[in-house]
Design a protein around this motif. Structure first.
Motif, short mmCIF file in Angstrom:
data_model
loop_
_atom_site.label_atom_id
_atom_site.label_comp_id
_atom_site.label_asym_id
_atom_site.label_seq_id
_atom_site.Cartn_x
_atom_site.Cartn_y
_atom_site.Cartn_z
N PHE A 328 -0.12 -1.73 37.88
CA PHE A 328 -0.70 -1.01 38.60
C PHE A 328 -2.35 -0.90 38.74
O PHE A 328 -3.00 -0.36 39.44
CB PHE A 328 -0.41 0.47 38.24
CG PHE A 328 1.04 0.76 38.62
CD1 PHE A 328 1.60 1.11 39.77
CD2 PHE A 328 2.13 1.13 37.35
CE1 PHE A 328 2.67 1.33 40.07
CE2 PHE A 328 3.26 1.21 37.64
CZ PHE A 328 3.70 1.54 39.06
N PHE A 329 -2.78 -1.74 37.70
CA PHE A 329 -4.35 -1.58 37.57
C PHE A 329 -4.88 -3.16 37.66
O PHE A 329 -5.81 -3.48 38.47
CB PHE A 329 -4.76 -0.77 36.45
CG PHE A 329 -6.35 -0.95 36.08
CD1 PHE A 329 -7.02 -0.33 37.08
CD2 PHE A 329 -6.86 -1.85 35.26
CE1 PHE A 329 -8.62 -0.35 36.99
CE2 PHE A 329 -8.23 -1.91 35.15
CZ PHE A 329 -8.96 -0.92 36.01
N ILE A 330 -4.45 -4.07 36.84
CA ILE A 330 -5.40 -5.00 36.61
C ILE A 330 -5.03 -6.19 37.78
O ILE A 330 -5.85 -6.56 38.35
CB ILE A 330 -4.63 -5.80 35.26
CG1 ILE A 330 -4.98 -5.04 34.06
CG2 ILE A 330 -5.24 -7.23 35.19
CD1 ILE A 330 -4.34 -5.76 32.76
N VAL A 331 -3.65 -6.41 38.33
CA VAL A 331 -3.56 -7.32 39.35
C VAL A 331 -4.20 -6.76 40.56
O VAL A 331 -4.86 -7.36 41.33
CB VAL A 331 -1.96 -7.74 39.36
CG1 VAL A 331 -1.94 -8.29 40.83
CG2 VAL A 331 -1.64 -8.49 38.17
N PRO A 332 -3.71 -5.45 40.94
CA PRO A 332 -4.33 -4.68 42.09
C PRO A 332 -5.91 -4.90 42.29
O PRO A 332 -6.44 -5.30 43.31
CB PRO A 332 -3.87 -3.33 42.12
CG PRO A 332 -2.51 -3.46 41.50
CD PRO A 332 -3.03 -4.56 40.27
N ALA A 333 -6.59 -4.39 41.32
CA ALA A 333 -7.90 -4.33 41.20
C ALA A 333 -8.91 -5.92 41.54
O ALA A 333 -9.58 -5.84 42.00
CB ALA A 333 -8.58 -3.51 39.83
N SER A 334 -7.99 -6.92 40.60
CA SER A 334 -8.67 -8.21 40.50
C SER A 334 -8.51 -8.76 41.99
O SER A 334 -9.29 -9.36 42.40
CB SER A 334 -8.36 -9.14 39.38
OG SER A 334 -6.86 -8.95 39.39
N GLN A 335 -7.23 -8.52 42.43
CA GLN A 335 -7.13 -9.18 43.93
C GLN A 335 -7.84 -8.29 44.91
O GLN A 335 -8.31 -9.01 46.04
CB GLN A 335 -5.38 -8.82 43.96
CG GLN A 335 -4.86 -9.91 43.76
CD GLN A 335 -4.83 -11.25 44.50
OE1 GLN A 335 -4.37 -11.42 45.65
NE2 GLN A 335 -5.62 -12.30 44.20
N LEU A 336 -7.84 -6.95 44.94
CA LEU A 336 -9.05 -6.61 45.88
C LEU A 336 -10.29 -7.03 45.43
O LEU A 336 -11.00 -7.37 46.97
CB LEU A 336 -9.02 -5.10 45.68
CG LEU A 336 -7.62 -4.17 46.04
CD1 LEU A 336 -7.65 -2.77 45.69
CD2 LEU A 336 -7.32 -4.36 47.53
N ILE A 337 -10.88 -7.11 44.54
CA ILE A 337 -12.24 -7.67 44.57
C ILE A 337 -12.25 -9.03 44.71
O ILE A 337 -13.09 -9.46 45.62
CB ILE A 337 -12.58 -7.72 43.04
CG1 ILE A 337 -12.84 -6.16 42.51
CG2 ILE A 337 -13.91 -8.42 42.75
CD1 ILE A 337 -13.02 -6.05 41.03
N TYR A 338 -11.20 -9.98 44.50
CA TYR A 338 -11.26 -11.32 45.05
C TYR A 338 -11.09 -11.42 46.56
O TYR A 338 -11.95 -12.16 47.09
CB TYR A 338 -9.97 -12.00 44.41
CG TYR A 338 -9.74 -13.31 44.75
CD1 TYR A 338 -10.31 -14.50 44.32
CD2 TYR A 338 -8.71 -13.62 45.88
CE1 TYR A 338 -9.93 -15.75 44.51
CE2 TYR A 338 -8.43 -14.95 46.11
CZ TYR A 338 -9.14 -16.14 45.50
OH TYR A 338 -8.95 -17.44 45.94
#
Length: 459
Positions: A328-338
């Motif tokens: 819910f946080f680590i993957v979504p946040a890092s993918q959106l930034i990427y």
């Protein structure tokens, strides 16, 4: 699935149980099965940086090579349906070593390919050994480690299976910058040969309830093949289907992240060498390593904490809570930034590298609890559940591998990454549901089918 029928006699090949093994032997086995998964998954991605060079030599296109690689992933997902019946007929150790030997020969064949047809055939045939290494390895780990340490052991096991996809492009990019792409597959041949030697020396035959003492025959193999196809009937259990689907949704993000860097990074930053795009894979690879080890340990810690809260009762799905922050946080946040920072060229290559690292770490933290749970969801059908997981997981992985470059070209990396985020959050919802209601889901189906419920508390 929990029926009361007496299991068939154990085959003559079997002579040990997991609890018979000393600690040093368990650790050597863990290293061996993890290393073989590294070698198998290395094969699935090692040609990414060399795609233009291979396409040029064989007179085809990079898109064709990517589709071929998707075929390899599909073959990997199907491999258990070929090798598991052989394991039931000849014994798991014989099947495991035979699969490694075939991968060894196909690696040589790929390195010696004279045209695209031979290259494709050798690659796909090599893929048919892939997930059986993972299924057999994960089952072996479940056999020799008790539930209190199983998550940690699975975390170290995943170091191989998840570092391989990142290590492959890194090594491939370095090699193709200075030598022929064929050297990549000679390196792969050496890795597989080393793994085969370790397996022959250190992996024993461990008692398996599905083996029989019937004489090996085509009839027995055919019967085992039919039994293996029944793996799909396990998907009637929502706890199995939800776990498998969540792994598939994670695999889309994993392989879409790994498939695109040379196509995505090099043009944006005016890079011309495959070496740089190969080095880019250090970031997700390091994330995979950290996420696998830390995620496995956190999974065991979460299970232990929940067991104490339940007054000593161990409930397998409790460990799934450890992966929710990643979903819910680590993957979504890092993918959106990427995705969006690359889309608008914000932060440069450095920010993309950091985002790729956190994406990799989050993916493996989420995978860790799921992988261990799949070995515990229906203990008496452990191998079949794990096989179904890898089948669905690699279908999604193949789809992400084949679709990501056309998708980026069509809608941009920002929206493509956002699609991955939506899929990841969907997987998180499935895992949250499992963590809350997984036991009730299984009990409901078992009651409908008239099966007793077996537990894994003492295994």
């Amino acid at each position: 699935m929990g029926s009361s029928t007496t299991p068939p006699p154990i085959a003559k090949e079997t002579f040990k149980t997991g609890t018979d093994l000393p600690s040093w032997h368990k650790f050597v086995i863990l290293f061996t099965v993890s290393f073989m998964c590294l070698a198998a998954t290395f094969s699935s991605t090692c040609l990414y940086p060399a795609t233009p060079e291979i396409a040029a030599e064989f007179g085809t296109t990079a898109e064709h090579i990517n589709v071929t690689n998707a075929g390899v992933l599909l073959a990997m997902g199907s491999s258990s349906f070929i090798w598991a019946p052989i394991a039931r007929t000849l014994g798991r150790r014989t099947a495991y070593n035979s699969a490694i030997a075939v991968l060894f020969l196909c690696s040589i064949g790929t390195a010696l390919s004279i045209n695209m047809a031979m290259f494709t055939a050798m690659r796909v045939l090599a893929g048919f050994q892939g997930t059986f290494n993972m299924v057999a390895g994960q089952t072996i780990i479940a056999d020799i480690f008790d539930p209190r340490r199983r998550g940690t052991a699975n975390g170290f096991f995943m170091v191989g299976s998840n570092l391989g996809p990142a290590l492959g492009p890194l090594v491939g990019g370095i090699i193709v910058s200075f030598a022929s792409w064929r050297i990549i597959f000679w390196v792969q041949t050496g890795m597989v040969g080393f793994g085969l030697a370790l397996s022959l020396f250190f992996i024993p035959s461990i008692a398996q309830p599905h083996q029989t003492n019937e004489k090996p025959s085509f009839k027995l193999w055919a019967k085992s093949q039919v039994e293996m196809l029944k793996v799909f009937t396990l998907l009637i259990y929502p706890n199995v289907f939800f776990a498998d689907l969540a792994c598939g949704l994670l695999a889309w993000t994993q392989y879409s992240l790994l498939a695109a860097p040379r196509h995505l990074i090099n043009p944006r930053f005016d890079l011309t060498s495959p070496l740089v795009s190969g080095l880019f894979y250090i970031a997700p690879g390091a994330g995979f390593l950290l996420g696998s080890v830390a995620g496995g340990r956190f999974s065991d810690m979460t299970l232990a904490k929940k067991t104490i809260e339940r007054g000593g009762k161990r409930v397998p799905q409790d460990r799934l809570n450890s992966g929710l922050i990643a979903f819910f946080f680590i993957v979504p946040a890092s993918q959106l930034i990427y995705g969006w920072c690359l889309q608008y060229n914000v932060g440069g290559l450095g920010l993309a590298i950091v985002a790729a690292f956190f994406t990799g770490a989050g993916l493996m933290a989420a995978f860790s609890s799921l992988n261990t749970y799949c070995a515990e969801a229906i203990p008496e059908q452990r191998t079949a559940v794990i096989a179904s997981k890898y089948f669905i997981q690699y279908i999604f992985g193949a789809s992400g591998n084949a679709a990501i470059v056309p998708l980026i070209d069509s809608i941009g990396i920002g929206l493509a990454a956002t699609i991955g985020v939506v899929l990841c959050i969907t997987g998180g919802v499935l895992v949250w549901t499992l963590a809350k209601h997984g036991g009730a889901m299984r009990a409901f189906i078992d009651a409908k089918l008239g099966h007793s419920v077996d537990t894994d508390d003492e295994k």
